[in-house]
Design a protein around this motif. Structure first.
Motif, PDB file in Angstrom:
ATOM      1  N   PRO A  16     -13.970   0.320  -9.309  1.00  0.00           N
ATOM      2  CA  PRO A  16     -14.413  -0.325  -8.064  1.00  0.00           C
ATOM      3  C   PRO A  16     -15.518  -1.346  -8.283  1.00  0.00           C
ATOM      4  O   PRO A  16     -15.825  -2.134  -7.384  1.00  0.00           O
ATOM      5  CB  PRO A  16     -14.920   0.844  -7.214  1.00  0.00           C
ATOM      6  CG  PRO A  16     -15.306   1.894  -8.192  1.00  0.00           C
ATOM      7  CD  PRO A  16     -14.399   1.735  -9.376  1.00  0.00           C
ATOM      8  N   HIS A  17     -16.100  -1.360  -9.461  1.00  0.00           N
ATOM      9  CA  HIS A  17     -17.188  -2.298  -9.738  1.00  0.00           C
ATOM     10  C   HIS A  17     -16.708  -3.508 -10.537  1.00  0.00           C
ATOM     11  O   HIS A  17     -17.482  -4.378 -10.869  1.00  0.00           O
ATOM     12  CB  HIS A  17     -18.307  -1.585 -10.515  1.00  0.00           C
ATOM     13  CG  HIS A  17     -18.760  -0.333  -9.836  1.00  0.00           C
ATOM     14  ND1 HIS A  17     -19.553  -0.337  -8.718  1.00  0.00           N
ATOM     15  CD2 HIS A  17     -18.481   0.978 -10.091  1.00  0.00           C
ATOM     16  CE1 HIS A  17     -19.772   0.903  -8.316  1.00  0.00           C
ATOM     17  NE2 HIS A  17     -19.131   1.723  -9.142  1.00  0.00           N
ATOM     18  N   VAL A  36      -6.998   5.133  -7.397  1.00  0.00           N
ATOM     19  CA  VAL A  36      -8.138   5.998  -7.727  1.00  0.00           C
ATOM     20  C   VAL A  36      -8.649   5.678  -9.136  1.00  0.00           C
ATOM     21  O   VAL A  36      -9.846   5.745  -9.401  1.00  0.00           O
ATOM     22  CB  VAL A  36      -7.737   7.489  -7.612  1.00  0.00           C
ATOM     23  CG1 VAL A  36      -8.859   8.387  -8.098  1.00  0.00           C
ATOM     24  CG2 VAL A  36      -7.418   7.835  -6.157  1.00  0.00           C
ATOM     25  N   LYS A  41      -5.300  -1.288  -5.159  1.00  0.00           N
ATOM     26  CA  LYS A  41      -6.252  -0.567  -6.013  1.00  0.00           C
ATOM     27  C   LYS A  41      -5.934   0.921  -5.961  1.00  0.00           C
ATOM     28  O   LYS A  41      -5.455   1.418  -4.936  1.00  0.00           O
ATOM     29  CB  LYS A  41      -7.688  -0.817  -5.517  1.00  0.00           C
ATOM     30  CG  LYS A  41      -8.123  -2.259  -5.699  1.00  0.00           C
ATOM     31  CD  LYS A  41      -8.333  -2.560  -7.166  1.00  0.00           C
ATOM     32  CE  LYS A  41      -8.343  -4.038  -7.475  1.00  0.00           C
ATOM     33  NZ  LYS A  41      -8.647  -4.292  -8.901  1.00  0.00           N
ATOM     34  N   SER A  58      -8.668   2.749 -10.551  1.00  0.00           N
ATOM     35  CA  SER A  58      -9.196   1.375 -10.687  1.00  0.00           C
ATOM     36  C   SER A  58     -10.717   1.401 -10.695  1.00  0.00           C
ATOM     37  O   SER A  58     -11.339   2.217 -10.018  1.00  0.00           O
ATOM     38  CB  SER A  58      -8.742   0.510  -9.506  1.00  0.00           C
ATOM     39  OG  SER A  58      -7.348   0.491  -9.369  1.00  0.00           O
ATOM     40  N   SER A  69     -17.461   5.218  -4.358  1.00  0.00           N
ATOM     41  CA  SER A  69     -16.310   4.443  -3.922  1.00  0.00           C
ATOM     42  C   SER A  69     -15.140   5.423  -3.834  1.00  0.00           C
ATOM     43  O   SER A  69     -15.343   6.615  -3.581  1.00  0.00           O
ATOM     44  CB  SER A  69     -16.047   3.310  -4.907  1.00  0.00           C
ATOM     45  OG  SER A  69     -14.907   2.585  -4.501  1.00  0.00           O
ATOM     46  N   TRP A  70     -13.939   4.958  -4.093  1.00  0.00           N
ATOM     47  CA  TRP A  70     -12.760   5.824  -4.020  1.00  0.00           C
ATOM     48  C   TRP A  70     -12.708   6.874  -5.122  1.00  0.00           C
ATOM     49  O   TRP A  70     -11.866   7.761  -5.077  1.00  0.00           O
ATOM     50  CB  TRP A  70     -11.484   4.984  -4.035  1.00  0.00           C
ATOM     51  CG  TRP A  70     -11.433   3.962  -5.134  1.00  0.00           C
ATOM     52  CD1 TRP A  70     -11.356   4.187  -6.486  1.00  0.00           C
ATOM     53  CD2 TRP A  70     -11.436   2.527  -4.977  1.00  0.00           C
ATOM     54  NE1 TRP A  70     -11.312   2.998  -7.176  1.00  0.00           N
ATOM     55  CE2 TRP A  70     -11.344   1.962  -6.276  1.00  0.00           C
ATOM     56  CE3 TRP A  70     -11.487   1.687  -3.868  1.00  0.00           C
ATOM     57  CZ2 TRP A  70     -11.315   0.580  -6.486  1.00  0.00           C
ATOM     58  CZ3 TRP A  70     -11.462   0.320  -4.087  1.00  0.00           C
ATOM     59  CH2 TRP A  70     -11.392  -0.224  -5.379  1.00  0.00           C
ATOM     60  N   VAL A  76      -5.317   3.097  -2.818  1.00  0.00           N
ATOM     61  CA  VAL A  76      -6.489   3.581  -2.070  1.00  0.00           C
ATOM     62  C   VAL A  76      -7.142   2.456  -1.263  1.00  0.00           C
ATOM     63  O   VAL A  76      -7.899   2.699  -0.329  1.00  0.00           O
ATOM     64  CB  VAL A  76      -7.574   4.221  -2.980  1.00  0.00           C
ATOM     65  CG1 VAL A  76      -7.074   5.550  -3.533  1.00  0.00           C
ATOM     66  CG2 VAL A  76      -8.006   3.289  -4.099  1.00  0.00           C
ATOM     67  N   LYS A  77      -6.845   1.203  -1.651  1.00  0.00           N
ATOM     68  CA  LYS A  77      -7.427   0.041  -0.965  1.00  0.00           C
ATOM     69  C   LYS A  77      -6.606  -1.169  -1.355  1.00  0.00           C
ATOM     70  O   LYS A  77      -6.043  -1.204  -2.452  1.00  0.00           O
ATOM     71  CB  LYS A  77      -8.900  -0.156  -1.419  1.00  0.00           C
ATOM     72  CG  LYS A  77      -9.648  -1.293  -0.728  1.00  0.00           C
ATOM     73  CD  LYS A  77     -10.048  -0.938   0.695  1.00  0.00           C
ATOM     74  CE  LYS A  77     -10.623  -2.131   1.464  1.00  0.00           C
ATOM     75  NZ  LYS A  77      -9.585  -3.120   1.844  1.00  0.00           N
ATOM     76  N   ILE A  78      -6.552  -2.140  -0.460  1.00  0.00           N
ATOM     77  CA  ILE A  78      -5.892  -3.412  -0.788  1.00  0.00           C
ATOM     78  C   ILE A  78      -6.959  -4.497  -0.900  1.00  0.00           C
ATOM     79  O   ILE A  78      -7.850  -4.585  -0.048  1.00  0.00           O
ATOM     80  CB  ILE A  78      -4.856  -3.806   0.289  1.00  0.00           C
ATOM     81  CG1 ILE A  78      -3.727  -2.768   0.380  1.00  0.00           C
ATOM     82  CG2 ILE A  78      -4.296  -5.195   0.028  1.00  0.00           C
ATOM     83  CD1 ILE A  78      -2.787  -2.726  -0.802  1.00  0.00           C
ATOM     84  N   GLU A  85      -8.197  -2.042   6.733  1.00  0.00           N
ATOM     85  CA  GLU A  85      -7.191  -2.988   6.234  1.00  0.00           C
ATOM     86  C   GLU A  85      -6.801  -3.972   7.332  1.00  0.00           C
ATOM     87  O   GLU A  85      -6.909  -3.655   8.526  1.00  0.00           O
ATOM     88  CB  GLU A  85      -5.936  -2.239   5.765  1.00  0.00           C
ATOM     89  CG  GLU A  85      -6.188  -1.225   4.657  1.00  0.00           C
ATOM     90  CD  GLU A  85      -6.522  -1.859   3.303  1.00  0.00           C
ATOM     91  OE1 GLU A  85      -6.453  -3.094   3.172  1.00  0.00           O
ATOM     92  OE2 GLU A  85      -6.861  -1.102   2.373  1.00  0.00           O
ATOM     93  N   ALA A 145     -14.577  -2.349  -1.980  1.00  0.00           N
ATOM     94  CA  ALA A 145     -14.604  -1.180  -2.862  1.00  0.00           C
ATOM     95  C   ALA A 145     -15.847  -0.333  -2.599  1.00  0.00           C
ATOM     96  O   ALA A 145     -15.796   0.884  -2.699  1.00  0.00           O
ATOM     97  CB  ALA A 145     -14.576  -1.617  -4.325  1.00  0.00           C
ATOM     98  N   SER A 159       0.834  -1.208   0.000  1.00  0.00           N
ATOM     99  CA  SER A 159       0.000   0.000   0.000  1.00  0.00           C
ATOM    100  C   SER A 159       0.867   1.254   0.000  1.00  0.00           C
ATOM    101  O   SER A 159       0.614   2.208  -0.740  1.00  0.00           O
ATOM    102  CB  SER A 159      -0.919  -0.017   1.220  1.00  0.00           C
ATOM    103  OG  SER A 159      -1.750   1.118   1.215  1.00  0.00           O
TER     104      SER A 159
END
Lengths: 154, 154
Positions: free
Chosen positions: A123-124, A119, A117, A121, B3-4, A96-98, B66, B105, A90
């Motif tokens: 998310p869906h 910004v 992930k 990426s 989401s992000w 922004v997320k793992i 996380e 997400a 990260s």
């Protein structure tokens, strides 16, 4: 590649007979990935396919399939390493997320995917590790491996 | 659902402000799922969408995002519950493999998806939790909830 569709070869893979990961998961380089660092319970590896940029795996050192095949000490140790590597990934890639996933349909030897992930990426989107193939230059692999290995040595 | 892509609302979700899971993850029934069992670190829930038949989630009780946000004790305790639930799901549904995933997400509140795979499952398929929607009868949900809760009480 066979999976659970072929009961006989699947049973062999589950038992560890001719397990491809047992054979090559410790090598500095194998067909699919490079070794980043050897930890107590796992080998941390960088897949050559960096289509999901920053994708890293932790393969459990001994042959095991499900989390519940591990002893409490192994489970706790392995997940502590997963957590440490996720944090390093990260920070390295400014995620922004793992995403964390254990699949194992093609090789059931226990391994955790760590997928950062961004910004940018979707998310869906579905999680599909073979959505595409992106190869980096050897210099770029080496830069990532060195940087992550250093973070894991801190 | 944001989401992000929306930095402001994502930061709020990360911090736990108006976290949808904090609001309803403990309820016997919420919009998306039913409570199977309350464990020490997690709520075990059955999603109403059983398109992936046997899909179960474990939501961490406190707000966290996380794995590396957890204390060593919380991580070990949560993963011990994940492992126990995965075993119960595998036995309940006679799975050939268990998939384990943390995504988040849409709602980053820490929760683990447990997805049983069957001989009839596509081992090459992407993991997409909203591939389709399959609703069961109330009696069928209740049968699964009771049976899994009993397994987790053994």
């Amino acid at each position: 590649m066979d999976s659970w569709e072929n009961t006989e070869s699947w049973e062999k893979l589950l038992s560890g007979e001719n397990c491809p990961m047992c054979n090559d998961i410790h090598l500095k380089e194998n067909k699919h990935s490079f070794l980043i660092k050897e930890l107590k319970y796992s080998f941390v590896r960088l897949p050559k396919n960096q289509f999901d940029f920053g994708w890293v795996i932790l393969a459990f050192k001994n042959h095991a399939v499900e989390l519940y095949d591990l002893s409490p000490e192994e489970l706790s140790g392995f997940m502590s390493e997963v957590s440490m590597v996720a944090k390093a990934v990260s920070e390295e890639f400014n995620a922004v997320k793992i995403y964390y996933s254990i699949f194992g349909a093609l090789c059931p030897h226990l391994h955790m995917h760590i997928i950062p992930k961004y910004v940018s990426s979707d998310p869906h989107g579905a999680v599909e590790l073979n959505n595409g193939f992106a190869e980096l230059s050897l210099e770029e692999y080496e830069r990532i491996i060195t940087s992550l290995a250093n973070r894991l040595s801190e």
